[in-house]
Scaffold this motif. Sequence first.
Motif, mmCIF file in Angstrom:
data_model
loop_
_atom_site.group_PDB
_atom_site.id
_atom_site.type_symbol
_atom_site.label_atom_id
_atom_site.label_comp_id
_atom_site.label_asym_id
_atom_site.label_seq_id
_atom_site.Cartn_x
_atom_site.Cartn_y
_atom_site.Cartn_z
ATOM 1 N N ARG A 54 0.836 -1.204 0.000
ATOM 2 C CA ARG A 54 0.000 0.000 0.000
ATOM 3 C C ARG A 54 0.875 1.258 0.000
ATOM 4 N N ALA A 55 1.930 1.264 0.833
ATOM 5 C CA ALA A 55 2.786 2.444 0.954
ATOM 6 C C ALA A 55 3.512 2.766 -0.346
ATOM 7 N N TRP A 56 3.855 1.738 -1.121
ATOM 8 C CA TRP A 56 4.604 1.944 -2.359
ATOM 9 C C TRP A 56 3.726 1.866 -3.603
ATOM 10 N N ASP A 57 2.437 1.869 -3.430
ATOM 11 C CA ASP A 57 1.521 1.762 -4.560
ATOM 12 C C ASP A 57 1.775 2.878 -5.575
ATOM 13 N N GLY A 58 2.015 2.495 -6.828
ATOM 14 C CA GLY A 58 2.261 3.465 -7.889
ATOM 15 C C GLY A 58 3.688 3.941 -7.998
ATOM 16 N N ARG A 59 4.557 3.488 -7.120
ATOM 17 C CA ARG A 59 5.958 3.923 -7.157
ATOM 18 C C ARG A 59 6.754 3.042 -8.117
ATOM 19 N N ALA A 60 7.495 3.662 -9.014
ATOM 20 C CA ALA A 60 8.253 2.901 -10.010
ATOM 21 C C ALA A 60 9.449 2.190 -9.385
ATOM 22 N N LYS A 61 10.107 2.857 -8.469
ATOM 23 C CA LYS A 61 11.271 2.273 -7.823
ATOM 24 C C LYS A 61 10.965 2.031 -6.352
ATOM 25 N N ARG A 62 11.409 0.897 -5.856
ATOM 26 C CA ARG A 62 11.239 0.549 -4.451
ATOM 27 C C ARG A 62 12.377 -0.381 -4.057
ATOM 28 N N PRO A 63 12.581 -0.604 -2.764
ATOM 29 C CA PRO A 63 13.633 -1.534 -2.346
ATOM 30 C C PRO A 63 13.311 -2.979 -2.740
ATOM 31 N N VAL A 64 14.349 -3.770 -2.900
ATOM 32 C CA VAL A 64 14.191 -5.215 -3.044
ATOM 33 C C VAL A 64 13.883 -5.768 -1.655
ATOM 34 N N VAL A 65 12.806 -6.540 -1.551
ATOM 35 C CA VAL A 65 12.362 -7.045 -0.252
ATOM 36 C C VAL A 65 12.765 -8.516 -0.112
ATOM 37 N N VAL A 66 13.463 -8.818 0.996
ATOM 38 C CA VAL A 66 13.999 -10.156 1.245
ATOM 39 C C VAL A 66 13.500 -10.640 2.605
ATOM 40 N N THR A 67 13.174 -11.920 2.700
ATOM 41 C CA THR A 67 12.817 -12.512 3.983
ATOM 42 C C THR A 67 13.276 -13.962 4.015
ATOM 43 N N GLY A 68 13.036 -14.636 5.132
ATOM 44 C CA GLY A 68 13.464 -16.025 5.261
ATOM 45 C C GLY A 68 13.291 -16.499 6.692
ATOM 46 N N TYR A 69 14.043 -17.513 7.061
ATOM 47 C CA TYR A 69 13.977 -18.113 8.392
ATOM 48 C C TYR A 69 15.331 -18.010 9.085
ATOM 49 N N VAL A 70 15.316 -17.918 10.415
ATOM 50 C CA VAL A 70 16.571 -17.737 11.140
ATOM 51 C C VAL A 70 17.332 -19.041 11.350
#
Length: 442
Positions: A107-123
């Motif tokens: 929602r926060a980045w809706d319509g934004r052409a550039k945004r951060p690469v989002v990474v997740t996983g397990y510890v």
Amino acid sequence: MPASATQTLRVAVLADSDTRWKWGSLTANRIAPPNSDISLDGYLLRGRATPTARQLKEVGVTADSLREVTAVEFLRAMERGDEDQYDLLVLSLVGGGVQAMLHGLARAWDGRAKRPVVVTGYVGVVYEKLTDGLLLRHGADLVLANSRQDADRFKAVYDGVGADSDAVTEVALPFLGGDAYTGERGRNDSYTVVFAVQPSVPDNRRDRNYLLDRAVQHARLHPNREVLLKLRSKPGEHTTHIEELPYQKLVQGKDLPANFRLVYGHMGEVLDRTDLLVTVSSTAALESLHRRIPTVVLTDLGIREGLGNHHFVGSGCLASWDQLDAGYRPVPDAEWVARQGVAAEGSYETAFDAARERITKLLAGDGMPALTPYYTPETAPGYLPGILARHHLGPDGTPLPGAPAADKEPGPVRQIVRRAARGAYRHGVQRVAPVIRRMGEL
């Protein structure tokens, strides 16, 4: 902002516990494209497990900035970052937290052409809630799998529900390292045994007392050995898992031999002097195996999913205290170890290449696609809204009325109330809850 050898890679890590801060910050450094000059900002999600200053110091990871935030405060900070935007965002949270952030960021980045690469996983080791945890993490650009075995399982889950599995990327645990064990210290009976305990496994006083007594007995049977009980946290602190019965309290009043001690500190530093690592199912076993230190996963309480030691079936490391008392030394199965991301054979430095390549390609592109989690108000109308509401977000990821403002520091009264609430919660977990449970067993 594409990253290059002459540009600073701006990274943000959002974590909700000491262990996840360790995983997230170390992962960020491991997966950064080659020759990146990393600027790392840490955000600690406010909650029951927010790490203390002592815990942060023990992790041993530094950041350019570090502050405590609520989920909504973090989202508002990300929404305002149009001129000073991050390149990489690591979500190092429990599954529900990841899902809430993915919807909030979408929602926060809706319509934004550039945004951060989002990474997740397990510890660490994924031995429970595999499907639930994975689907809550779906929607990130990269979902990191700490081993070949996990990568295969992750893809099978996503493919099985019709979700895109391209984000699954095989890596390794980011905190492996240290010198390989040579065996010189363990040639005679004068060596160091480390029992790495866990906050929530086992989860009852009887079993925890049993394991403590067996470790003490091992020290008595072998007076030339040093037996160390490696603790995760001090009473009153919380980690990723709640510890209702700290070993520090269980040991009170017991007659301890001189060669038995309780120790804190960075796990890597403890492993530097370890000749035999013993645990129920801690990720420390994988750190130990990476260094080729003799490693035992205890079977005394059975091999059960609830203990997590079922994950080590086939490892060659399963044994009991009786066997250890008699001098047994395990030999790990090489094929099993290779599938766990341990990389004891020397391939650790290349284990993160695939992630680095994917991130470099995404940063170099003209734009980023919108974040599209598998769970939506249409696919999970009875599940998703509750997850989002716990982080003060509406069904569309919008902050609910009354959510705290990011640009407003809490006043003195709010800070006092917050500290009191944390203290009451910890008192309830460590003192009241066990009493109620015992009463229920009468």
